[in-house]
Design a protein around this motif. Sequence first.
Motif, PDB file in Angstrom:
ATOM      1  N   THR A   1      -5.513   6.034   7.800  1.00 57.52           N
ATOM      2  CA  THR A   1      -6.970   5.950   7.611  1.00 57.52           C
ATOM      3  C   THR A   1      -7.273   5.327   6.249  1.00 57.52           C
ATOM      4  N   GLN A   2      -6.525   5.772   5.243  1.00 58.72           N
ATOM      5  CA  GLN A   2      -6.727   5.207   3.902  1.00 58.72           C
ATOM      6  C   GLN A   2      -6.455   3.705   3.905  1.00 58.72           C
TER       7      GLN A   2
ATOM      8  N   ILE B   1      -2.746   8.743   5.762  1.00 54.10           N
ATOM      9  CA  ILE B   1      -2.414   7.493   5.079  1.00 54.10           C
ATOM     10  C   ILE B   1      -2.911   6.254   5.832  1.00 54.10           C
TER      11      ILE B   1
ATOM     12  N   GLN C   1      -7.445  11.948   3.163  1.00 54.27           N
ATOM     13  CA  GLN C   1      -7.334  11.526   4.558  1.00 54.27           C
ATOM     14  C   GLN C   1      -5.912  11.076   4.894  1.00 54.27           C
TER      15      GLN C   1
ATOM     16  N   TYR D   1     -17.349   4.069  -2.494  1.00 50.20           N
ATOM     17  CA  TYR D   1     -16.615   5.145  -3.170  1.00 50.20           C
ATOM     18  C   TYR D   1     -17.663   6.170  -3.572  1.00 50.20           C
TER      19      TYR D   1
ATOM     20  N   GLY E   1     -10.867   9.049  -1.147  1.00 49.01           N
ATOM     21  CA  GLY E   1     -10.400   9.215   0.225  1.00 49.01           C
ATOM     22  C   GLY E   1      -8.941   9.605   0.309  1.00 49.01           C
ATOM     23  N   LEU E   2      -8.413  10.194  -0.759  1.00 52.67           N
ATOM     24  CA  LEU E   2      -6.970  10.485  -0.788  1.00 52.67           C
ATOM     25  C   LEU E   2      -6.576  11.679   0.079  1.00 52.67           C
TER      26      LEU E   2
ATOM     27  N   GLU F   1      -9.225   1.843   5.505  1.00 54.47           N
ATOM     28  CA  GLU F   1     -10.391   1.698   4.613  1.00 54.47           C
ATOM     29  C   GLU F   1     -10.153   0.641   3.559  1.00 54.47           C
TER      30      GLU F   1
ATOM     31  N   TYR G   1       0.839  -1.200   0.000  1.00 53.05           N
ATOM     32  CA  TYR G   1       0.000   0.000   0.000  1.00 53.05           C
ATOM     33  C   TYR G   1       0.873   1.248   0.000  1.00 53.05           C
TER      34      TYR G   1
ATOM     35  N   ARG H   1     -10.233  12.919  -5.622  1.00 52.98           N
ATOM     36  CA  ARG H   1      -9.493  12.704  -4.372  1.00 52.98           C
ATOM     37  C   ARG H   1     -10.464  12.407  -3.233  1.00 52.98           C
TER      38      ARG H   1
END
Lengths: 267, 327
Positions: free
Chosen positions: B63-64, B61, B59, B78, B56-57, B67, B24, B52
Amino acid sequence: MTADLFVVEDLTVTLPTGRGPVDVVKNVSFTVGRDDTLGIVGESGSGKSMTALAVLGLLPRGAETSGSIRLEGKELLGRSERELQSIRGNAISMVFQDPLSSLNPYYTVGLQIEEMYRAHRGGSRRDARKVAIEALERVHIPDAGRRIDHYPHQFSGGQRQRIMIAMALCCSPSLLIADEPTTALDVTVQAQILELMAELQSTTGTGMIFITHDLAVISSIAKRVLVMCAGDPVEYGTAEQVFSDPHHDYTRTLLDAVPRIDDEVAS
Amino acid sequence: MTRYVIGRLGGVVVILLAVCLFTYLIFFKLSPDPAVMICGKTCTPERIDSIRDVLGLNQPILTQFWEFLQGIFAGRDYGSVHCSAPCLGYSFQTNESVWSMITARLPVSITVAVGAAVLWLLAGVIGGLISAIKQGTWWDRTAMALALGGVSVPNYVLALVLQFVLVVKLQVLPFPSAPAFADNPLLWFESYIMPWTVLAVGYACLYARLTRANVIDTLQENYFRTARAKGLSRSLVLRRHALRPALTPITTIFGMDFAGLLGGALITETVFGLNGIGKMAADSIAKNDQPVIMAVTLLAAFFVVIGNVVVDLVYTTLDPRVRVTSS
């Protein structure tokens, strides 16, 4: 006639090497009778084990043998592989030096005894299992009925050698060749194994060839002794005669090399 | 034994989570901004912002990442689109669900891997075994020379040469097209035989050399000598006292090789145009399609890690010495 069981005459074993053929056993002759024990002594590389392997036809590829090896009057040299298979383990059995590496770690000791019994006597697995349990009991493995399903690494060193002996005797051979059977064991276990072998011999009457470099062991078990040096048989006679009045320098050197706790008591 | 298995599976979960996190970070943080890539040529700053937002970009990293994990186990949204579990996101290139791309292509990769494995095990083990028994003869020398040559030939060279000779020149095989087995078994076989062979050659050569070395080692073992001294027949001695000890270590290597192949045979699938996981990986890397790259990496890691555990468990049943210490 005790000397009739097993006769070796002028046995010579030649191995191919990078520098041409080498005689590793030269003109060796001896006899073994029923209920008789011959000790073969010598240092490493003296040709003791090669003599034993020649008897069973298990020499390395390319080895050549000449002379005569007779069991109960029948010549063994020059037999086909198939004929030798029916003799190995059946009429002539062998016990090796290192019992851990000599037993296959992948199979239970029961299977390893059973497969040998069935190879020579046939019959069902059930019968073979019964024979195997009896064989283990004969060499005093406690709880043999349960232990038969254990693997070699689950036994102690002394027990493993007992198992090897049980296996070697399960087809009631007329000759047992023990190649350094006690060398890998500690002294107390060594004594137990020697005692066991003497006990079994007295009940079965099996002739025995006992190979070792340990003179103390030989003196306690063998009636007659063959001393070998670099493939040559240098001395052959009764244990008493060889130990008390050695004729050959090499035998004397061997005997002198043994530290003796009973020196003062004996003299 | 049960405790051992549970412990191993716990380890698997930890390793897979670590692989997830690393992939990731590598693919979403170190590569170009996904929003810009999705947006394409006719792009406005507002569109980039809204993309974005949907992905969720904006937020943090972690948190991403959370998710992303949630998507795999519980599904995620999404914007207005719901992606049900297991959700690995959507391809930047085709907007297809990555999970459905994988399920569509996995059977092809499995077919390639299984067929090749059967071929290389048969050829490698039997060849190595004969070589060991006939050690030093012309058969042994020829087979081992061939094995050395076979290991040295790159997959893509062999693949192209085979295609040129068998498909273009001699026209004995059709061009590989990955049909379903049920539709046309003959065409299925003809399509896969070349990829199988190409993949199998390298492994078969390696396995032949391994088998030969292992069997020769076993023939020197004291217990092999004991088995002969017991008067067992030659076939029983070989089967029971040489083959099993010699082949047990090979199962370990086989498990790892096979698991690795399930994650896709990148070169072979690409050269033959087979639509498997390997080709999908190659395509996604070429186009920087991050969700797909990520999924392919995870899938490969998953197979290798699981393969490792399976191999260890199988080994405990094959080698009694391991069995006892593990329980």
